[in-house]
Enzyme design. Structure first.
Site, PDB file in Angstrom:
ATOM      1  N   LYS A   1      33.970  47.476  45.017  1.00 29.08           N
ATOM      2  CA  LYS A   1      34.977  47.500  43.958  1.00 29.08           C
ATOM      3  C   LYS A   1      34.793  48.725  43.056  1.00 29.08           C
ATOM      4  O   LYS A   1      35.748  49.457  42.788  1.00 29.08           O
ATOM      5  CB  LYS A   1      34.892  46.225  43.113  1.00 29.08           C
ATOM      6  CG  LYS A   1      35.956  46.132  42.029  1.00 29.08           C
ATOM      7  CD  LYS A   1      35.515  45.291  40.857  1.00 29.08           C
ATOM      8  CE  LYS A   1      34.557  46.026  39.963  1.00 29.08           C
ATOM      9  NZ  LYS A   1      34.220  45.312  38.715  1.00 29.08           N
TER      10      LYS A   1
ATOM     11  N   ASP B   1      39.026  43.140  41.842  1.00 28.47           N
ATOM     12  CA  ASP B   1      38.184  42.354  40.956  1.00 28.47           C
ATOM     13  C   ASP B   1      38.771  40.949  40.865  1.00 28.47           C
ATOM     14  O   ASP B   1      39.672  40.593  41.627  1.00 28.47           O
ATOM     15  CB  ASP B   1      38.067  43.013  39.580  1.00 28.47           C
ATOM     16  CG  ASP B   1      39.376  42.982  38.800  1.00 28.47           C
ATOM     17  OD1 ASP B   1      40.419  42.563  39.351  1.00 28.47           O
ATOM     18  OD2 ASP B   1      39.362  43.369  37.617  1.00 28.47           O
TER      19      ASP B   1
END
Length: 218
Positions: free
Chosen positions: A121, A139
């Site tokens: 991420k 996320d």
């Protein structure tokens, strides 16, 4: 609504209602963004932005951070969630940047993910925001909102969500779409109480349509 049509509507409506979508983290260069994103894991951007000015003043570069003591870093980020782990991540990240990348933030996902504290991420955020590459960082907001809207179906992991969104969102808006989903999840499609009445996607949103159906049947 078919998947292709849903994605077209998703892009079109966000382009109209949120033409500018950017990270809310404060930074001035790739190094500062990398530090801020590492700190933002399971922590609010608002809290990170309160901490980073003093941190960046003390350690304005990867070189200075790599030479810092653990106690000094910890003292500056102690109000952030998991400060012990993040202190070690920042130290390791900075030292590797200096040792392996001449203090510069790399521009490919494998090199980024080789840095301590940097997962997929975080790497995708850097690729998208700093290097303007078509990357989708997933996320908790992105994962939740994509599933609620119907962009993904029964996704079992952030990586699965990333792949689905990357396959269906045009590459030229993919980075912006990451921020669309985050900001929408943060301020409208909240986890506990989504503001469906104020949402410009309510008529095409799978979650809202399902909720309306349940109310009608009851």
């Amino acid at each position: 609504m078919r998947k292709a049509e849903l994605y077209r509507e998703f892009v079109s409506r966000f382009q109209q209602h949120m033409p500018v979508a950017e990270t809310e983290l404060h930074y001035r260069n790739p190094y500062e963004l990398l530090v801020a994103v590492i700190l933002s894991a399971q922590c609010t951007d608002k809290r990170v932005n309160m901490v980073t000015p003093a941190l960046f003043e003390a350690f304005p570069s990867a070189q200075s951070l790599a030479q810092a003591s653990e106690d000094k870093i910890f003292a500056l980020i102690r109000s952030i969630s998991y400060p012990n782990n993040k202190t070690r991540s920042l130290m390791g990240m900075a030292r590797r940047l200096v040792d392996e990348f001449n203090g510069e933030v790399p521009s490919n996902i494998d090199d980024l993910m080789s840095l301590p504290g940097v997962g997929r991420k975080t790497a995708n955020v850097i690729l998208s925001v700093v290097f303007d590459q078509p990357a989708m960082a997933v996320d908790t907001h992105v994962f939740r909102v994509a599933e609620r809207i119907g962009l993904t179906r029964n996704s079992h992991s952030p990586l699965q969500t990333e792949r689905t969104l990357t396959e269906n969102i045009p590459s030229e808006v993919l980075g912006r779409a990451h921020h669309w989903l985050i900001l929408h999840g943060r301020y409208v499609c909240r986890a506990r109480k989504p503001a469906c009445d104020d949402c410009f996607l309510s008529d095409i949103c799978r979650y809202n349509q399902s909720s309306l159906k349940c109310k009608t049947l009851s």
